[in-house]
Write a protein that holds these residues in place. Structure first.
Motif, PDB file in Angstrom:
ATOM      1  N   ASP A  51       0.857  -1.176   0.000  1.00  0.00           N
ATOM      2  CA  ASP A  51       0.000   0.000   0.000  1.00  0.00           C
ATOM      3  C   ASP A  51       0.895   1.228   0.000  1.00  0.00           C
ATOM      4  O   ASP A  51       2.050   1.154   0.431  1.00  0.00           O
ATOM      5  N   GLY A  55      -1.990   5.562   1.955  1.00  0.00           N
ATOM      6  CA  GLY A  55      -3.150   4.683   1.955  1.00  0.00           C
ATOM      7  C   GLY A  55      -3.972   4.768   0.688  1.00  0.00           C
ATOM      8  O   GLY A  55      -3.798   5.652  -0.133  1.00  0.00           O
ATOM      9  N   GLY A  56      -4.851   3.810   0.517  1.00  0.00           N
ATOM     10  CA  GLY A  56      -5.774   3.836  -0.600  1.00  0.00           C
ATOM     11  C   GLY A  56      -5.278   3.164  -1.864  1.00  0.00           C
ATOM     12  O   GLY A  56      -5.927   3.249  -2.904  1.00  0.00           O
ATOM     13  N   ASN A  57      -4.148   2.506  -1.780  1.00  0.00           N
ATOM     14  CA  ASN A  57      -3.581   1.833  -2.964  1.00  0.00           C
ATOM     15  C   ASN A  57      -3.179   0.404  -2.627  1.00  0.00           C
ATOM     16  O   ASN A  57      -2.153  -0.083  -3.089  1.00  0.00           O
ATOM     17  N   THR A  58      -4.012  -0.269  -1.852  1.00  0.00           N
ATOM     18  CA  THR A  58      -3.671  -1.619  -1.431  1.00  0.00           C
ATOM     19  C   THR A  58      -3.737  -2.605  -2.584  1.00  0.00           C
ATOM     20  O   THR A  58      -4.542  -2.469  -3.512  1.00  0.00           O
TER      21      THR A  58
END
Length: 128
Positions: A51, A55-58
């Protein structure tokens, strides 16, 4: 000097859980992706989860989707890997890694050679 220090590995029975931690220090990681990889004896190092620090790109390997969760505590500069429903095939040395963001990627880095910094690894052993 960048340091990534993993902890939390151990031995568990199949179906059990572990939480790995990766304490990062030595620079600002706001423009980095943080990833977890693993390597079993005789096998290549493989991607597990990653990630962006913001955050927000797992992204997860298919083999761990629905069982593992990557998260972070920005205040503590620490990244976690919560591992549930562990299987014997999850047995491996688990590494934390950091990759400097490259705008040309357009995706979360999944390949070990895209990562710039590595921890020393923590062993996870799952018995049946």
């Amino acid at each position: 000097q960048v340091q990534l220090v993993e902890s939390g590995g151990g031995s568990v029975q199949a179906g059990g859980s572990l939480r790995l931690s990766c304490a990062a220090s030595g620079r600002t990681f706001s423009n980095y992706f943080m990833g977890w990889f693993r390597q079993a004896p005789g096998k290549e190092r493989e991607f597990v989860a990653a990630d962006s620090w913001s955050g927000g790109n797992t992204d997860y390997a298919d083999s761990v989707k629905g069982r593992f969760t990557i998260s972070r505590d920005n205040a503590k500069n620490t990244v976690y890997l919560q591992m549930n429903s562990l299987k014997p095939e999850d047995t491996a040395l688990y590494y934390c890694a950091a990759a400097a963001f490259r705008p040309t990627w357009g995706r979360t880095p999944l390949r070990w050679y895209e990562y710039n910094y590595w921890g020393q690894g923590t062993q996870v052993t799952v018995s049946s």
